[in-house]
Scaffold this motif. Structure first.
Motif, mmCIF file in Angstrom:
data_model
loop_
_atom_site.group_PDB
_atom_site.id
_atom_site.type_symbol
_atom_site.label_atom_id
_atom_site.label_comp_id
_atom_site.label_asym_id
_atom_site.label_seq_id
_atom_site.Cartn_x
_atom_site.Cartn_y
_atom_site.Cartn_z
ATOM 1 N N SER A 133 0.826 -1.206 0.000
ATOM 2 C CA SER A 133 0.000 0.000 0.000
ATOM 3 C C SER A 133 0.862 1.258 0.000
ATOM 4 C CB SER A 133 -0.904 0.014 1.232
ATOM 5 O OG SER A 133 -1.525 1.269 1.392
ATOM 6 N N PRO A 134 0.585 2.205 -0.868
ATOM 7 C CA PRO A 134 1.389 3.438 -0.867
ATOM 8 C C PRO A 134 1.285 4.209 0.444
ATOM 9 C CG PRO A 134 -0.521 3.652 -2.323
ATOM 10 C CD PRO A 134 -0.426 2.213 -1.941
ATOM 11 N N GLY A 135 0.172 4.039 1.177
ATOM 12 C CA GLY A 135 -0.002 4.744 2.435
ATOM 13 C C GLY A 135 0.887 4.251 3.551
ATOM 14 N N ILE A 136 1.588 3.129 3.342
ATOM 15 C CA ILE A 136 2.429 2.572 4.390
ATOM 16 C C ILE A 136 3.592 3.503 4.735
ATOM 17 C CG2 ILE A 136 3.990 1.295 2.857
ATOM 18 C CD1 ILE A 136 2.586 -0.016 6.205
ATOM 19 N N ALA A 137 4.045 4.322 3.779
ATOM 20 C CA ALA A 137 5.172 5.221 4.038
ATOM 21 C C ALA A 137 4.824 6.224 5.129
ATOM 22 C CB ALA A 137 5.590 5.940 2.759
ATOM 23 N N ALA A 138 3.624 6.789 5.067
ATOM 24 C CA ALA A 138 3.211 7.759 6.083
ATOM 25 C C ALA A 138 3.004 7.077 7.431
ATOM 26 C CB ALA A 138 1.934 8.471 5.642
ATOM 27 N N LEU A 139 2.459 5.867 7.420
ATOM 28 C CA LEU A 139 2.264 5.124 8.667
ATOM 29 C C LEU A 139 3.606 4.795 9.313
ATOM 30 C CD1 LEU A 139 -0.581 2.767 7.433
ATOM 31 C CD2 LEU A 139 -0.810 4.516 9.207
ATOM 32 N N GLY A 185 7.076 -11.421 -9.829
ATOM 33 C CA GLY A 185 7.405 -10.441 -10.850
ATOM 34 C C GLY A 185 6.792 -9.073 -10.653
ATOM 35 N N THR A 186 5.983 -8.881 -9.608
ATOM 36 C CA THR A 186 5.322 -7.588 -9.431
ATOM 37 C C THR A 186 5.400 -7.087 -7.989
ATOM 38 O OG1 THR A 186 3.195 -8.723 -9.126
ATOM 39 C CG2 THR A 186 3.718 -7.948 -11.351
ATOM 40 N N ALA A 187 4.902 -7.888 -7.037
ATOM 41 C CA ALA A 187 4.720 -7.394 -5.664
ATOM 42 C C ALA A 187 6.036 -6.994 -5.016
ATOM 43 C CB ALA A 187 4.012 -8.444 -4.814
ATOM 44 N N ALA A 188 7.093 -7.756 -5.231
ATOM 45 C CA ALA A 188 8.363 -7.454 -4.564
ATOM 46 C C ALA A 188 8.888 -6.082 -4.965
ATOM 47 C CB ALA A 188 9.393 -8.530 -4.871
ATOM 48 N N TYR A 189 8.761 -5.739 -6.242
ATOM 49 C CA TYR A 189 9.227 -4.428 -6.690
ATOM 50 C C TYR A 189 8.409 -3.313 -6.056
ATOM 51 C CZ TYR A 189 11.668 -7.166 -10.277
ATOM 52 O OH TYR A 189 12.455 -8.077 -10.932
ATOM 53 N N LEU A 190 7.114 -3.524 -5.928
ATOM 54 C CA LEU A 190 6.254 -2.527 -5.305
ATOM 55 C C LEU A 190 6.578 -2.386 -3.819
ATOM 56 C CD1 LEU A 190 3.853 -0.591 -5.391
ATOM 57 C CD2 LEU A 190 2.334 -2.570 -5.097
ATOM 58 N N VAL A 191 6.781 -3.514 -3.151
ATOM 59 C CA VAL A 191 7.125 -3.496 -1.733
ATOM 60 C C VAL A 191 8.463 -2.786 -1.512
ATOM 61 C CG1 VAL A 191 7.841 -4.973 0.200
ATOM 62 C CG2 VAL A 191 5.743 -5.491 -1.074
ATOM 63 N N GLY A 192 9.461 -3.126 -2.307
ATOM 64 C CA GLY A 192 10.757 -2.464 -2.190
ATOM 65 C C GLY A 192 10.645 -0.962 -2.402
ATOM 66 N N HIS A 193 9.819 -0.573 -3.346
ATOM 67 C CA HIS A 193 9.603 0.841 -3.645
ATOM 68 C C HIS A 193 9.012 1.557 -2.426
ATOM 69 C CE1 HIS A 193 9.127 4.126 -6.525
ATOM 70 N NE2 HIS A 193 7.897 4.332 -6.059
ATOM 71 N N ASN A 194 7.995 0.945 -1.838
ATOM 72 C CA ASN A 194 7.366 1.581 -0.684
ATOM 73 C C ASN A 194 8.265 1.577 0.540
ATOM 74 O OD1 ASN A 194 4.987 2.354 -1.974
ATOM 75 N ND2 ASN A 194 4.014 0.364 -1.611
#
Length: 469
Positions: A133-139, A185-194
Motif C-alpha cells: 500500500s502506498p499509504g504505508i510510508a506515512a504510517l 514479478g510484481t509485488a516485490a518491486y512494489l514493496v521495495g519501492h514503498n
C-alpha cells in the motif's frame, strides 16, 4: 588495527528473541500470523516464547556484559509499541520494556543501536495492504517519529528497515517469509519501492526535527552476498554479475547513495523481460514521483549485512514465467573450496567481506560502514565447543581489518549475528547462530556461552585495549 572508538557489537531482532507474543497488550504481527498457519515454518515452530527475552532481559544483559560489547543492536516490535500500527493507541507496557532495555544498556556503558523494522509488520497494517500500500510510508513515518521522540534522547544509531530485499523477495515473491505472498514479478518491486519511500520519509523527519538536538545517525540495513563472475574472462558472466549485484545490493543502495533512482541495468532488464513476455503497461519497477521524498542522501552511514559469497554465471532464469529470477537472468553457484556451515546456503567465505567492503567504498562514494550482521550457523548436533565458528570470527575480523588498513575502507563497527540462538524465521530453531546457546527445551531458557562467544570476547578485549596483534 581498529580505531579505539570502533563499535564492537552483537545483534538480535524482536520477533526472534522476545516471545511474549500476546503479553501486556502487544498486537499480532505478520510473523505471529504466518507461524500459526500450518506448513510455513520448520517443525511448525513459532516465536510465541522464543528466548523469552521479554521476561528474561536481565539474562540477556548479563550475556552482553560477559562479551564486553560496546554496542548492542536490537529491534523494536512495532506491534508491541503500537498494537494496531498507529499512534492512536500507544501500549505503555511496551514503551516501559524498551525504556528499561535502553537505560540498562547505557548504565553498562553499552550503546544501543536500534532497528525500527525487522520483518514484523503489525497484522492490522497488513490487513490494509501492508507494504504493497502506498499509504504505508506515512504510517511508518508516524511510527518512526514516535520512536525518535520516545527513545531518541538515548539512541545515537538508528536503522529504519532491516534487509528490504529479503522482506520484499522472500515475503512477497517467494512466499517463504511473512506475509507469505507469491505474486511473482510484481509485488516485490512494489514493496521495495514503498520501503524506500518509507525509509526516506523517516530519515527526513529525523534530520529536520530530531537530529539538531539528538545528534544521532540514521540508515537502513542492506544485505548482500559478495558476487563475482564464475569465469573472470567470460563477458556473459561478468555482465550477469553486474546485473545480479544491481538486483540485490544496488536495488536499494543505488537510489540512496548514487542517483536517487534504481540502477538503470535493473530497470532495463525488467522492462526487456516484460516486452519479451508480452507484459503491457507501466514498468513493473515503479518510478518515484515528485510527491515522493528525495531518496538520494538518506543514509548517514552504510549498514551492511554480509554472510556469504557466490560465483555468478549467465542464465538461470525461469523460462517464460514472469518472475524476478527471469528478470535477473543470473545463476549463483558455490565454489567447491568454500566449506558449508550449518544452513545449506551459508558457504564460509570471509574474504568475500573484504571484497564487498572495497566494492562499497568504490561504488557508493566511500561511506562510513557498519557491518550490522555477520555470522556462522550450526545445525544438527549441538557443539558448545564450536571451533569452526571461532576460526570463522578470527578470519572474518582479520579480513575486515585488512579492508580498513590496506583498502582504506571507513569501517566503524562490527555486529556479530547473533547474541544468542533464536527463532531463525522459516528455519525455526533448527539453525543456531548464537554466541550463547539457548536451551529451548528448558522453561527457563538457560543461556550458555559457546566457545565462539569466549573467542569474540577475547578479540573485543584485545582491540579495546589498543593491542595490534
Amino acid at each position: 588495527m581498529f580505531p579505539r572508538d570502533f563499535a564492537w557489537g552483537a545483534g538480535t531482532a524482536a520477533y526472534q528473541i522476545e516471545g511474549g507474543w500476546q503479553a501486556d497488550g502487544k498486537g499480532p504481527s505478520i510473523w505471529d500470523t504466518f507461524c500459526h498457519e500450518s506448513g510455513n515454518v520448520f517443525g511448525e515452530q513459532n516465536g510465541d516464547v522464543a528466548g523469552n527475552s521479554y521476561e528474561l532481559w536481565e539474562k540477556d544483559l548479563e550475556c552482553i556484559q560477559l562479551l564486553g560489547l560496546t554496542h548492542y543492536r536490537l529491534s523494536l516490535s512495532w506491534a508491541r509499541l503500537l498494537p494496531d500500527g498507529t499512534t492512536r493507541h500507544v501500549n505503555q507496557k511496551g514503551v516501559q520494556y524498551y525504556n528499561k532495555v535502553i537505560d540498562d544498556l547505557l548504565a553498562c556503558n553499552v550503546s544501543p543501536t536500534v532497528t525500527l523494522y525487522h520483518f514484523d509488520l503489525p497484522q492490522a497494517l497488513q490487513d490494509q495492504g501492508g507494504w504493497k500500500s502506498p499509504g504505508i510510508a506515512a504510517l511508518f513515518d508516524n511510527y518512526a517519529k514516535f520512536c525518535f521522540q520516545t527513545f531518541g534522547d538515548r539512541v545515537k544509531l538508528w536503522i529504519t528497515i532491516n534487509e528490504p530485499h529479503v522482506c520484499a523477495k522472500l515475503g512477497h515473491e517467494d512466499g517463504l517469509h511473512a506475509p507469505g505472498l507469491k505474486e511473482k514479478g510484481t509485488a516485490a518491486y512494489l514493496v521495495g519501492h514503498n520501503m524506500l519511500r518509507a525509509h526516506a520519509t523517516a530519515w527526513h523527519s529525523y534530520s529536520s526535527v530530531y537530529r539538531p538536538e539528538q545528534k544521532g545517525a540514521v540508515s537502513l540495513a542492506l544485505n548482500s552476498d559478495w558476487l563475482e563472475p564464475s569465469q573472470q574472462g567470460c563477458k556473459e558472466d561478468v555482465a550477469a554479475t553486474e546485473r545480479d549485484l544491481a538486483f540485490t545490493l544496488g536495488w536499494f543502495a543505488w537510489p540512496v547513495f548514487v542517483t536517487g533512482d534504481y540502477p538503470e541495468i535493473m530497470r532495463s532488464a525488467i522492462d526487456a523481460q516484460s516486452r519479451k513476455l508480452g507484459h503491457s503497461g507501466a514498468s513493473r519497477l515503479p518510478r518515484f514521483s515528485n510527491d515522493d521524498p528525495t531518496i538520494l542522501g538518506t543514509a548517514d552511514f552504510f549498514a551492511l549485512n554480509y554472510y556469504t559469497s557466490r560465483k555468478v554465471k549467465s542464465g538461470g532464469g525461469c523460462g517464460q514465467t514472469l518472475c524476478m529470477k527471469s528478470d535477473r537472468d543470473a545463476e549463483e553457484v558455490l565454489d567447491s573450496s568454500w566449506p558449508i556451515c550449518g544452513a545449506s546456503w551459508l558457504a564460509v567465505a570471509p574474504d568475500g567481506l573484504r571484497k564487498l567492503l572495497k566494492y562499497i567504498k568504490d561504488t557508493f562514494k566511500n561511506p562510513a560502514v557498519y557491518v550490522t550482521e555477520n555470522g556462522f550457523s550450526q545445525v544438527g548436533l549441538l557443539q558448545i565447543e564450536d571451533v569452526q565458528r571461532c576460526e570463522f570470527y578470527k578470519e572474518t575480523i582479520m579480513e575486515m581489518a585488512t579492508a580498513i588498513q590496506e583498502d582504506g575502507v571507513d569501517v566503524r563497527g562490527y555486529f556479530a549475528w547473533s547474541l544468542m540462538d533464536n527463532f531463525e524465521w522459516a528455519d525455526g530453531y533448527s539453525v543456531r547462530f548464537g554466541l550463547f546457546h539457548v536451551d529451548f527445551s528448558d522453561s527457563k531458557r538457560s543461556r550458555t556461552i559457546y566457545r565462539s562467544g569466549r573467542e569474540y570476547a577475547r578479540i573485543i578485549s584485545k582491540y579495546k585495549s589498543g593491542q595490534s596483534k
